[in-house]
Design an enzyme around this catalytic site. Sequence first.
Site, PDB file in Angstrom:
ATOM      1  N   LYS A 204       0.842  -1.197   0.000  1.00  0.00           N
ATOM      2  CA  LYS A 204       0.000   0.000   0.000  1.00  0.00           C
ATOM      3  C   LYS A 204       0.878   1.248   0.000  1.00  0.00           C
ATOM      4  O   LYS A 204       1.954   1.265   0.610  1.00  0.00           O
ATOM      5  CB  LYS A 204      -0.914  -0.012   1.228  1.00  0.00           C
ATOM      6  CG  LYS A 204      -1.973   1.088   1.256  1.00  0.00           C
ATOM      7  CD  LYS A 204      -2.827   0.951   2.501  1.00  0.00           C
ATOM      8  CE  LYS A 204      -3.876   2.046   2.596  1.00  0.00           C
ATOM      9  NZ  LYS A 204      -4.660   1.954   3.854  1.00  0.00           N
ATOM     10  N   SER A 280      -9.424   1.993   3.198  1.00  0.00           N
ATOM     11  CA  SER A 280      -8.604   2.734   2.249  1.00  0.00           C
ATOM     12  C   SER A 280      -7.620   1.877   1.467  1.00  0.00           C
ATOM     13  O   SER A 280      -7.025   2.342   0.498  1.00  0.00           O
ATOM     14  CB  SER A 280      -7.834   3.825   3.001  1.00  0.00           C
ATOM     15  OG  SER A 280      -6.953   3.264   3.959  1.00  0.00           O
ATOM     16  N   SER A 304      -9.519  -0.327   7.366  1.00  0.00           N
ATOM     17  CA  SER A 304      -8.982  -0.145   6.018  1.00  0.00           C
ATOM     18  C   SER A 304      -8.352  -1.377   5.400  1.00  0.00           C
ATOM     19  O   SER A 304      -8.103  -1.397   4.200  1.00  0.00           O
ATOM     20  CB  SER A 304      -7.954   1.001   6.020  1.00  0.00           C
ATOM     21  OG  SER A 304      -8.611   2.226   6.216  1.00  0.00           O
TER      22      SER A 304
END
Length: 606
Positions: A204, A280, A304
């Site tokens: 990420k 996210s 997330s």
Amino acid sequence: MGKKRVILPAQYVDLADVKYEPGEIKAPHLTGFALKLFVWLVEVPLIGSFIMSYVKKQNKMFEILRKTKIPEAPMFKPEFPPQEMEAGVVVIEEDIRPTDRVDLALKCLPSYDPARCWTGDSVPFLYWKIRDYAHAYRSRLVTPSMVAENIISAVEELNNKKPPMALFVTFSAEEVRKQAAASTRRFEEGNPLSILDGIFMAIKDDIDCCPYPTKGATTWLHEVRTVEKDAVSVSRLRSCGVIFVGKANMHELGLGTTGNNPNYGTTRNPHDVERYTGGSSSGPAAIVASGLCSAALGTDGGGSVRIPSSLCGVVGLKSTYGRTDMKGALCDSGTVEIIGPIASTVEDVMLVYAAISGSSPADRISLKPSPPCLPNLSSYDSSFSLGSLRLGKYTEWFNDVYSTNISNKCSDVLNLLSTTHGCEIIDIVIPEIHEMRTAHVVSIGSESLCSLTPDCEDGKGTKLTHDTRTNLALFRSFSASDYVAAQCLRRRMMYYHLEIFKKVDIIVTPTTGMTAPMIPPSSLSSGETNLHVSGYLMRFVIAANLLGLPAISVPVGHDKQGLPVGLQLIGRPWGEASILRLASAVEELCEKSRKKPAIFYDILKK
């Protein structure tokens, strides 16, 4: 002065009097020009203060934070009493090498049967596991370099799709080839570093991974923050031979639950490209779900990792706060966020978790973590011990979902666990869930604002997306007293949950209150704020972040539209082994219900 509401200390609250409040968030849904106008208004000092005051009053935030006398002392980060060692586990000491931890994790898994995935069409849809790749490499069926070419080809194809899948912020075919060539040489020499050697993973874009910049999916963060070395978690994986394919897309700075990002494109859900992945960690979940990588690293400060894992039909683990070293992540100084693995299967999550686990020196002193443990799934006792598990279900909360497809599917799985393994389902009550949500948004919002304020005051704030700026406007409206009140509520909620864990071993909920929502076309260029949807997506995930508890999302089937549904298991502090054991059993019960995503690449057989 107005009268303050006085509440009893948590230990005197009568659970028989607790009434569940549906978790609807009251706020406008805005995209396009309306969102731009709203952002302009909330950033005007007097007008913005009035708007945010109105929103907070509508959602009872003033009542909770400023008009209530909370008797508990503040808890500024999760604090756990000593925990007993779980039964039937293998300890993976923090001080040994990541490769040794992975070897121990490998011994916890059931024996590997290569015929299970290599015999043709007789099995339902299954993702390739890490051990499948390892078998293929060791049997010289393929090499990491061959797999790398398949991934590079797939990424190029996905980037050229209409619409593009928008999986990566940064991707370098040259870098992937270089790492794959080194791994291929190790296999040719008969010297792979671990079972993870040659395994492709995405990281990420808020976790440092050399030589890529860390942008947090903004357009500017890499200009003010340089990456000089890997994050600790990435370094541990690299020592095991993992090949990093690039920096995965995400909701800008992690401040959103859908994955919407006008900067680099909104990541599309592999099950339906007209729908969000959830956020996210949108890119990591979509990359795993589409078959490009066996696993990915995400961060989880408000669901997330678990939200996109649920919406994309994969597995996402949020470990106990402090279980993994956060150094090298944008959120490395917060009190709610962790780095966690996303993978297609529970066993792959276990292997990655074993590699990255290990607290920071500071957390070892303050949190006194028990050693990381994994369930021994290779023994008969593992299945037998499931029968002793007590599963807590708060029925009113469990059923507070957008569609009964979700609660019914999750309830069916609980019934299967009861009839197949003898798990006991126990009714529980969790008081003050709305107060917990409020405490979480104040906590994560204040921490996010603290890290961003210097850059915003240097003029970078106007370069953020409109929904990020909306969130920051809300966060700026919180006062110091709001923050302290939120930490007092954190201690209350910790008391309630630790009392619940005296009666049950695991709390069970749906992971999200809705399946993947549609992407409004008007949101693609200018963003979207939809707190009503965020409320559904975050409905069940908050406790694990505010209180630092371990939790996992495991896929259990699909709704009537064919969209994935996830079941969440929340454990005691440091209780990763118990939720992993149960998640493995859930996965086995639901294995035949998994469906191939509409966007899927058979990277290994291609």
